[in-house]
Design a protein around this motif. Structure first.
Motif, PDB file in Angstrom:
ATOM      1  N   SER A  80       0.831  -1.076   0.010  1.00 31.55           N
ATOM      2  CA  SER A  80      -0.137   0.026   0.134  1.00 31.55           C
ATOM      3  C   SER A  80       0.846   1.163  -0.080  1.00 31.55           C
ATOM      4  O   SER A  80       0.290   2.331  -0.130  1.00 31.55           O
ATOM      5  CB  SER A  80      -0.941  -0.121   1.183  1.00 31.55           C
ATOM      6  N   ARG A  81       2.126   1.028   0.088  1.00 36.00           N
ATOM      7  CA  ARG A  81       2.801   2.388   0.397  1.00 36.00           C
ATOM      8  C   ARG A  81       3.618   2.573  -1.153  1.00 36.00           C
ATOM      9  O   ARG A  81       3.745   1.960  -1.929  1.00 36.00           O
ATOM     10  CB  ARG A  81       4.091   1.996   1.031  1.00 36.00           C
ATOM     11  N   GLY A  82       3.815   4.202  -1.307  1.00 42.94           N
ATOM     12  CA  GLY A  82       4.303   4.607  -2.539  1.00 42.94           C
ATOM     13  C   GLY A  82       5.834   4.769  -2.478  1.00 42.94           C
ATOM     14  O   GLY A  82       6.283   4.182  -1.386  1.00 42.94           O
ATOM     15  N   PHE A  83       6.279   5.481  -3.166  1.00 45.67           N
ATOM     16  CA  PHE A  83       7.785   5.692  -3.207  1.00 45.67           C
ATOM     17  C   PHE A  83       8.018   7.008  -3.631  1.00 45.67           C
ATOM     18  O   PHE A  83       7.502   7.321  -4.751  1.00 45.67           O
ATOM     19  CB  PHE A  83       8.443   4.596  -3.922  1.00 45.67           C
ATOM     20  N   ASP A  84       8.839   7.862  -3.072  1.00 45.61           N
ATOM     21  CA  ASP A  84       8.974   9.229  -3.646  1.00 45.61           C
ATOM     22  C   ASP A  84      10.387   9.268  -4.398  1.00 45.61           C
ATOM     23  O   ASP A  84      11.438   9.292  -3.429  1.00 45.61           O
ATOM     24  CB  ASP A  84       9.018  10.086  -2.427  1.00 45.61           C
ATOM     25  N   GLU A 104      15.033  14.618   2.455  1.00 45.64           N
ATOM     26  CA  GLU A 104      14.844  13.499   3.294  1.00 45.64           C
ATOM     27  C   GLU A 104      13.662  13.937   4.230  1.00 45.64           C
ATOM     28  O   GLU A 104      13.778  14.743   4.890  1.00 45.64           O
ATOM     29  CB  GLU A 104      15.985  13.274   3.937  1.00 45.64           C
ATOM     30  N   TRP A 105      12.652  13.041   3.876  1.00 41.98           N
ATOM     31  CA  TRP A 105      11.433  13.086   4.918  1.00 41.98           C
ATOM     32  C   TRP A 105      11.740  12.839   6.121  1.00 41.98           C
ATOM     33  O   TRP A 105      12.782  11.853   6.655  1.00 41.98           O
ATOM     34  CB  TRP A 105      10.097  12.038   4.222  1.00 41.98           C
ATOM     35  N   LEU A 106      11.175  13.430   7.011  1.00 42.99           N
ATOM     36  CA  LEU A 106      11.440  13.552   8.685  1.00 42.99           C
ATOM     37  C   LEU A 106      10.163  12.761   9.265  1.00 42.99           C
ATOM     38  O   LEU A 106       9.068  13.044   8.607  1.00 42.99           O
ATOM     39  CB  LEU A 106      12.014  14.839   9.211  1.00 42.99           C
ATOM     40  N   THR A 122      15.612  11.345  -0.824  1.00 42.94           N
ATOM     41  CA  THR A 122      16.663  10.442  -0.566  1.00 42.94           C
ATOM     42  C   THR A 122      16.394   9.151  -0.639  1.00 42.94           C
ATOM     43  O   THR A 122      17.379   8.233  -0.497  1.00 42.94           O
ATOM     44  CB  THR A 122      17.486  11.003   0.732  1.00 42.94           C
ATOM     45  N   ASN A 123      15.137   8.579  -0.443  1.00 41.80           N
ATOM     46  CA  ASN A 123      14.828   7.213  -0.682  1.00 41.80           C
ATOM     47  C   ASN A 123      15.286   6.577  -1.735  1.00 41.80           C
ATOM     48  O   ASN A 123      15.101   7.029  -2.806  1.00 41.80           O
ATOM     49  CB  ASN A 123      13.358   7.087  -0.477  1.00 41.80           C
ATOM     50  N   ALA A 162      11.013   3.784   4.601  1.00 42.73           N
ATOM     51  CA  ALA A 162      10.439   3.607   3.238  1.00 42.73           C
ATOM     52  C   ALA A 162      10.613   2.182   2.672  1.00 42.73           C
ATOM     53  O   ALA A 162      11.498   1.555   3.140  1.00 42.73           O
ATOM     54  CB  ALA A 162      11.371   4.599   2.248  1.00 42.73           C
ATOM     55  N   GLU A 177       2.193   7.408   4.111  1.00 43.95           N
ATOM     56  CA  GLU A 177       2.709   6.171   3.531  1.00 43.95           C
ATOM     57  C   GLU A 177       2.402   5.939   2.008  1.00 43.95           C
ATOM     58  O   GLU A 177       3.026   5.202   1.157  1.00 43.95           O
ATOM     59  CB  GLU A 177       2.265   4.879   4.319  1.00 43.95           C
ATOM     60  N   ARG A 178       1.123   6.312   1.645  1.00 48.18           N
ATOM     61  CA  ARG A 178       0.550   6.065   0.296  1.00 48.18           C
ATOM     62  C   ARG A 178       1.503   6.864  -0.617  1.00 48.18           C
ATOM     63  O   ARG A 178       1.633   6.513  -1.649  1.00 48.18           O
ATOM     64  CB  ARG A 178      -0.800   6.342   0.191  1.00 48.18           C
ATOM     65  N   LYS A 179       1.923   7.979  -0.424  1.00 45.02           N
ATOM     66  CA  LYS A 179       2.622   8.885  -0.927  1.00 45.02           C
ATOM     67  C   LYS A 179       4.319   8.487  -0.923  1.00 45.02           C
ATOM     68  O   LYS A 179       5.256   8.864  -1.971  1.00 45.02           O
ATOM     69  CB  LYS A 179       2.606  10.494  -0.786  1.00 45.02           C
ATOM     70  N   GLY A 180       4.593   7.904  -0.309  1.00 38.45           N
ATOM     71  CA  GLY A 180       6.031   7.208   0.141  1.00 38.45           C
ATOM     72  C   GLY A 180       6.840   8.675   0.749  1.00 38.45           C
ATOM     73  O   GLY A 180       7.891   8.574   0.571  1.00 38.45           O
ATOM     74  N   TRP A 181       6.018   9.412   1.370  1.00 40.26           N
ATOM     75  CA  TRP A 181       6.878  10.592   2.127  1.00 40.26           C
ATOM     76  C   TRP A 181       7.377  10.119   3.427  1.00 40.26           C
ATOM     77  O   TRP A 181       7.039  10.588   4.549  1.00 40.26           O
ATOM     78  CB  TRP A 181       5.767  11.679   2.097  1.00 40.26           C
ATOM     79  N   LEU A 182       8.289   9.334   3.317  1.00 38.82           N
ATOM     80  CA  LEU A 182       8.639   8.445   4.643  1.00 38.82           C
ATOM     81  C   LEU A 182      10.283   8.746   4.849  1.00 38.82           C
ATOM     82  O   LEU A 182      10.966   8.873   3.832  1.00 38.82           O
ATOM     83  CB  LEU A 182       8.303   7.205   4.456  1.00 38.82           C
ATOM     84  N   PRO A 183      10.735   8.735   5.969  1.00 38.23           N
ATOM     85  CA  PRO A 183      12.114   8.650   6.303  1.00 38.23           C
ATOM     86  C   PRO A 183      12.788   7.349   5.724  1.00 38.23           C
ATOM     87  O   PRO A 183      11.940   6.451   5.693  1.00 38.23           O
ATOM     88  CB  PRO A 183      12.281   8.531   7.704  1.00 38.23           C
ATOM     89  N   PRO A 184      14.101   7.404   5.181  1.00 39.30           N
ATOM     90  CA  PRO A 184      14.630   6.222   4.611  1.00 39.30           C
ATOM     91  C   PRO A 184      14.568   4.810   5.202  1.00 39.30           C
ATOM     92  O   PRO A 184      14.223   4.060   4.766  1.00 39.30           O
ATOM     93  CB  PRO A 184      16.159   6.706   4.473  1.00 39.30           C
ATOM     94  N   ALA A 237      10.396  17.745   5.880  1.00 37.59           N
ATOM     95  CA  ALA A 237      11.570  17.256   5.359  1.00 37.59           C
ATOM     96  C   ALA A 237      12.730  18.207   5.474  1.00 37.59           C
ATOM     97  O   ALA A 237      12.484  19.257   5.610  1.00 37.59           O
ATOM     98  CB  ALA A 237      11.128  16.907   3.635  1.00 37.59           C
TER      99      ALA A 237
END
Lengths: 535, 393
Positions: A12-16, B260-262, A20-21, B386, B376-383, B219
Motif C-alpha cells: 500500500s506504500r508509495g515511493f518518492d 529527506e522526509w522526517l 533521498t529514498n 521507506a 505512507e501511500r505517497k512514500g513521504w517517509l524517512p529512509p 523534510a
C-alpha cells in the motif's frame, strides 16, 4: 506485525523517487580507522593503531595548497610565506624530513596521505539517514571524494585567533600557529624582525623558536598588566627583547606591508612607542580546531582554561558520537610536556581498537559533563577584546573578509552596499537585539556578515564572540557556539562537484519536492491526484 | 525579555516567528491590533531564514499581491530586505525548457511581463553562463535576503508596538466554550482573543491540540554558497535543477535535489540539519549552470526543515474545531509570498475573509476525505521507514 500484513503494508506504500529514498552514499574508498592530522597526537595514534593490527589511513592537509594559504586557511599566514611553498613536491619532502614520526608511521604500515584535507564528516541520522554509513569528505584541492570508515580519531590541532587593531589587515600581521608551521614544518617563513602580541607560553615558545632560527624578536606586547609566562618573558628580556605589559598595538605601520608597530599603554593613551618590525604575530591564545567534531554532531562544551570550545571527551578521547575520538590540541590546549599529545593519541588508538573489536555502537559509553569550575575572570579573550576596543578606529575591520567594524558589529548594521540610513535601522543596536532574546553570534553574523567571508570566520569568530560578550556583559560561556558548516575548507566548485554521481540522483533530480500539483496555477483544477489528497 | 513577560497575553497571539507568522503579526500590528509572537527559538531561525529568497510565484493566488508589495517592502518595514527585481531561469536541456515555458505562459496569463530568451540573450544577461538552450525571463518578481527580511519583519512588529517572545516554546492551549483562551508555554499562560498557528513543521502538532488535523509532512533540504564573485547584471538567476540567487554581496547561493522526509515529531532540532553529500551534487549543477564560476570556492552549506501538505499547496484557514484559531502553512513555498500571506492571514483574523485574493484553494476542508496513512501511500517517509523500490518482477 505478521508477515502477511507486512506485505500488505508494503504494497500500500508509495515511493518518492526525488527524495533521498533509494539513494545511498558510495564512498570511493574505505578504511577501518581514519586518523585526521599528522601532528604528534595523530602520528602516535596511527602508529599504535597499526601496531594493534588495524588498517589505518592517516591524512594531513599539509603541504597546503598555496592558494588556500593566501586565503588565510587554515591559519592566518598574513602573506609571510616564501615562494618555496609553491613547490608542493619539495614541501612534501621537507615535511617528511622534518618529522621522523611520519617515517615511523610509513614503516608501521600506515597509509599516510599528505596534502589531503578533510572537509566534512557524515553519519546516518535523521535528516541524512540515507548516507547509510560513516564517511569523511576528503579533498586534495583538485578533487573531492568520500572515504568510508569504521572509526575515526581527530587530531586536528589548533587554530589562530585574531585580534583586530588598525592596520591588522596589512601583509605581515599573522597568527602564531601559522608562524610556527611556516618556520618548523615548511622552513618557509618570510620575516626578519618580529613583534609578538601576547605573552603566554605560546608566545614565548614562538619567540624562542624564532630566535633559534636566526630571527630577531623586537618585543612582546601584553594587554594584561603583567606578562603571563613571566619566567619565559624574563629570559627573553635578558637577551634584549622588550616586554611591554599593559599595552596594545595601536596601529601597524607601513604601506604595502608591516614596517613597524605603534604601541600604546592601555593606562595612558597619550603614551606611544614605535617599534620597527616587519611581522606582527598574534599569539594571544589559540583555539582548538573543533570544526569536524561540531559537524559530526559531537557535544561541544566551553572550557576557557583549555582554549574555549572543545568536544566533550572522556579520558580515552571518546566523544559523544559513537566511534569518534579526539586527541591532542583539538580536545584542549594544555601546557603539557611535548609527549602528552602523543600519549593521548595512543590512548585513543587503543580505545578505538577495543571499540572496533566490540563492533557495535550500542555499547558506546558517552562521556558525561562533569561540574566545571566557574568562568575565570577576567578571561584573557575578554581582556584582548577590551584592548581591541580601546584602539579600534572606524575603518578597523574585525571581520576582514566582509569589512565589518566593531561599530558595525555592535550597531548590528547591514553591510555598506545596503541602505543603512533608515531611521528605524539606525535606532537598532546590539542591545535592542539582545533584548529580544539571548545573544546569538550566528544571528549577529547573518545581519552584519561578520564571519561570513572566504576565510570562513577563522580570523574573527572568537574575537566577535568576545566583543559581543564584552559589550553586553554577557558571559562568554553563555553565548552559544556559532555553527560550523561543511566544507570546512573552502573548495572550488570544480573540485567540490560530484562528477561521478549515483544514477539514482542523476535520474531523479528535482529542483524542489517534485509535487506536481504545487506548480499547477491556482485557477486550473487539480485532477489525477485529487482523490489521493482527500478531496 | 522583561517588557515582554511583564504584560501577559495579547489580543492576537501568533505561534511561530517564521516569515509567515511575523508578516501576519506585522499586518495585524499595522491594523492597530495588540499582537504577541511566540517562538521556541530565534526569529526566522528555521526555513524562513535559510531559503532561496525567491519572490516570483506565478502559480499562487497571492502572486499579484506578492508583486505589488515587494518593491515597497523596504520602505514599509523601515529596514532593508535586499530585495532585487527580476528573474531569469536558465534551461540547459530541452526537458528543462518545457517546464520553464509553462511558467512564462502562466505569468503572462495574469498580465505580468515574461518572455522566452534564446541562448545568446541568456549569456548576455548572465555572463557566468555558457551553453544553454534558452531561459525564461520575468520582468517581474525578484529575490530578497531571507535572513535580513525575517529580522526586518521582527523589528517592524516591535516598532508598531507588537511584542515578540523568543526562546519560549508553546506547549498547548487552554480551551473553553469552543474557544482558545490562552496559549500555554514554558513561561506560563498567555491569554488571547484569537490565535494564529504559523509554526512551520510544528503546525500539524499544534493544530491537533486544537482538535483539527492540518496534514503536513516535514523534510530536510539543503543549499550551498560560494565566495563572492563580481555582480552579474541581475542576481535572480537560476535553473538547471537549482533554485537560488547571486546575493548583492556577490555570493552564489543555490539549492535543489533530494530532500529527506522526517518523522512528524521532533523537527525543530539543529541536529536534523547536518551537512550531507548532496552539497556536491548541487555544486556539480551550479558549475554547469555557471561554467565561468567553476573556480569559485564553496564556503558554506546548510540545511533547513520545511513542511508540505498532500497537494503541496498552502493552508490559510480558520480551524473548524474552535471559533478563534487560524492555521497557516505555506507548504514549503513561504518566503517570497510572505508579504501577501501575512496580509491575508491578518484579514482572515480580523474580517474572517481575504479581500484581495481568492484563497479557496488554501482551504483546509479540501483534505476532508484524507484517509490516515497518506504519507505512507505517497512514500513521504524517512529512509528507514521507506519501502525499497519494487524490482521489476
Amino acid at each position: 506485525m505478521t508477515r502477511a500484513t507486512e506485505q500488505d503494508d508494503a504494497l500500500s506504500r508509495g515511493f518518492d523517487p526525488v527524495s533521498t529514498n533509494g539513494k545511498r552514499l558510495t564512498p570511493r574508498e574505505r578504511v577501518e580507522l581514519l586518523v585526521v592530522g599528522a601532528g604528534p597526537a595523530g602520528c602516535a595514534a596511527a602508529i599504535e593503531a597499526a601496531r594493534l593490527g588495524l588498517k589505518v589511513a592517516l591524512v594531513d592537509e599539509h603541504p597546503l595548497d598555496p592558494a588556500l594559504m593566501g586565503l588565510e586557511v587554515p591559519f592566518h599566514f598574513g602573506g609571510r610565506m616564501t615562494g618555496a611553498v609553491r613547490n608542493r613536491n619539495s614541501m612534501t619532502e621537507g615535511i617528511v624530513a622534518n618529522d621522523p614520526t611520519l617515517g615511523e608511521a610509513f614503516d608501521a604500515g600506515v597509509d599516510v596521505r599528505l596534502g589531503v584535507a578533510v572537509w566534512c564528516l557524515v553519519a546516518p541520522r535523521p535528516g541524512v539517514s540515507w548516507v547509510g554509513q560513516r564517511a569523511a569528505g576528503l579533498s586534495d584541492g583538485d578533487d573531492s571524494w568520500f572515504c568510508g570508515f569504521d572509526a575515526a580519531i581527530l587530531a586536528t590541532g589548533r587554530r589562530d585567533v585574531g585580534v583586530a587593531f588598525p592596520g591588522w589587515s596589512l601583509p605581515g600581521v599573522m597568527g602564531a600557529t601559522a608562524a610556527y608551521h611556516l618556520l618548523r614544518r615548511y622552513d618557509a617563513l618570510d620575516g626578519r624582525t618580529f613583534l609578538i602580541l601576547g605573552s603566554g607560553a605560546e608566545a614565548t615558545a614562538l619567540a624562542g623558536a624564532l630566535r633559534s632560527a636566526g630571527r630577531m624578536v623586537a618585543a612582546i606586547v601584553e594587554a594584561a598588566h603583567e606578562a603571563i609566562d613571566s619566567a619565559g618573558c624574563a629570559r627573553l628580556a635578558a637577551s634584549g627583547v622588550k616586554i611591554l605589559a599593559g599595552a596594545m598595538v595601536r596601529r601597524a605601520l607601513g604601506r604595502d606591508g608591516v614596517e613597524g608597530a605603534s604601541i600604546v599603554s592601555l593606562d595612558d593613551p597619550q603614551s606611544e612607542t614605535t617599534i620597527p618590525c616587519d611581522t606582527i604575530v598574534l599569539a594571544t591564545g589559540a583555539a582548538p580546531a573543533i570544526e569536524l567534531f561540531d559537524i559530526a554532531g559531537a557535544v561541544i562544551v566551553f572550557r576557557p582554561e583549555i582554549g574555549g570550545h572543545v568536544p566533550l571527551v572522556d579520558a580515552d578521547g571518546r566523544t559523544t558520537e559513537p566511534m569518534l575520538f579526539g586527541a591532542g590540541d583539538c580536545i584542549g590546549i594544555r601546557a603539557d610536556p611535548p609527549d602528552a599529545a602523543a600519549a593521548e593519541g595512543v590512548r585513543a588508538a587503543r580505545a578505538a581498537a577495543t571499540a572496533l573489536a566490540a563492533g557495535s555502537d550500542a555499547t558506546w559509553t558517552k562521556p558525561v559533563i562533569e561540574a566545571q569550575p566557574g568562568e575565570q575572570a577576567p578571561s584573557p579573550r575578554l581582556l584582548w577584546a577590551r584592548a581591541a576596543r580601546a584602539v579600534a578606529e572606524a575603518d578597523t575591520h574585525v571581520c576582514q573578509c566582509e569589512e565589518v567594524s566593531l561599530d558595525d558589529l555592535l550597531g548590528v548594521r547591514p553591510p555598506r552596499y545596503l541602505r543603512r540610513d533608515q531611521p528605524a535601522q539606525r535606532a537598532r543596536d546590539l542591545a535592542s537585539l539582545a533584548n529580544e532574546g539571548r545573544i546569538n553570534q550566528d544571528q549577529v553574523k547573518r545581519l552584519t556578515r561578520a564571519g561570513m567571508g572566504l576565510c570562513q570566520g577563522r580570523r574573527c569568530r572568537e574575537q566577535v564572540g568576545a566583543a559581543l560578550a564584552e559589550a553586553t556583559g554577557v558571559a562568554l560561556s553563555a553565548i552559544p557556539l556559532p555553527s560550523y558548516r561543511a566544507p570546512v575548507r573552502p573548495l572550488p566548485l570544480a573540485a567540490f562537484a560530484d562528477e561521478s554521481e549515483q544514477q539514482e540522483i542523476l535520474e531523479h533530480w528535482d529542483t524542489w519536492f517534485g509535487i506536481e500539483s504545487q506548480w499547477i496555477p491556482f485557477w486550473e483544477p487539480l485532477s489525477a491526484a485529487d482523490e489521493e489528497n482527500g478531496r | 525579555l522583561s517588557d515582554v513577560t511583564a504584560r501577559k497575553g495579547a489580543s492576537v497571539i501568533v505561534v511561530g516567528a517564521g516569515v509567515t507568522g511575523l508578516s501576519a503579526a506585522w499586518w495585524l500590528a499595522r491594523s492597530g491590533v495588540d499582537v504577541l509572537v511566540i517562538d521556541k527559538g530565534v526569529v526566522g531561525w528555521e526555513a524562513s531564514g535559510r531559503n532561496g529568497g525567491g519572490c516570483t510565484h506565478h502559480q499562487s493566488p497571492l502572486f499579484a499581491e506578492e508583486q505589488r508589495l515587494w518593491p515597497m517592502m523596504d520602505e514599509l518595514l523601515g529596514y532593508s530586505t535586499e530585495f532585487q527585481p527580476r528573474r531569469l531561469r536558465i534551461a540547459l536541456t530541452d526537458e528543462q525548457l518545457e517546464t520553464m515555458k509553462r511558467g512564462v505562459d502562466n505569468t503572462c496569463a495574469q498580465g505580468f511581463p515574461a518572455e522566452w530568451l534564446d541562448a545568446a540573450q541568456v549569456r548576455e544577461m548572465s555572463p557566468l553562463s555558457g551553453d544553454n538552450v534558452g531561459g525564461a525571463y520575468f520582468a517581474c518578481g525578484g529575490h530578497a535576503n531571507p535572513q535580513r527580511t525575517v529580522q526586518a519583519y521582527a523589528w517592524a512588529v516591535r516598532d508598531l508596538g507588537g511584542r515578540i517572545l523568543q526562546n519560549v516554546a508553546a506547549t498547548g492551549f487552554t480551551l473553553a466554550g469552543g474557544k482558545v483562551r490562552a496559549v500555554e508555554t514554558e513561561a506560563g499562560h498567555y491569554a488571547c482573543e484569537q490565535v494564529v498557528v504559523a509554526a512551520g513543521p510544528q503546525t500539524g502538532v499544534l493544530s491537533a491540540m486544537l482538535g483539527a488535523e492540518v496534514p503536513i509532512a516535514p523534510a530536510r533540504a539543503e543549499m550551498i554558497v560560494t565566495e563572492p564573485l563580481p555582480l552579474m547584471p541581475m542576481g535572480g538567476i537560476d535553473g538547471n535543477g537549482l533554485y537560488g540567487r547571486q546575493t548583492l554581496r556577490g555570493n552564489l547561493a543555490y539549492g535543489g535535489g533530494p530532500h529527506e522526509w522526517l518523522p512528524a515529531d521532533g523537527t525543530g532540532s539543529e541536529a536534523l540539519k547536518p551537512s550531507s553529500p548532496i552539497a556536491r551534487n548541487i555544486a556539480k549543477r551550479l558549475a554547469e549552470l555557471f561554467p565561468k564560476a567553476a573556480h569559485a570556492r564553496v564556503i558554506r552549506t546548510w540545511a533547513g526543515i520545511i513542511e508540505n501538505t498532500p497537494d503541496g499547496r498552502p493552508v490559510i484557514d480558520r480551524l473548524p474545531s474552535v471559533d478563534n484559531a487560524t492555521a497557516a502553512t505555506m507548504s514549503s513555498v513561504g518566503f517570497g509570498l510572505s508579504p501577501a500571506s501575512g496580509r491575508a492571514i491578518a484579514e482572515i483574523v480580523i474580517e474572517g475573509r481575504c479581500s484581495f485574493a481568492d484563497l479557496s484553494t488554501f482551504r483546509l476542508s479540501r483534505f476532508g476525505n484524507l484517509a490516515p496513512g497518506w504519507r505512507e501511500r505517497k512514500g513521504w517517509l524517512p529512509p528507514e521507514r521507506a519501502t525499497p523500490r519494487v524490482q521489476a518482477a
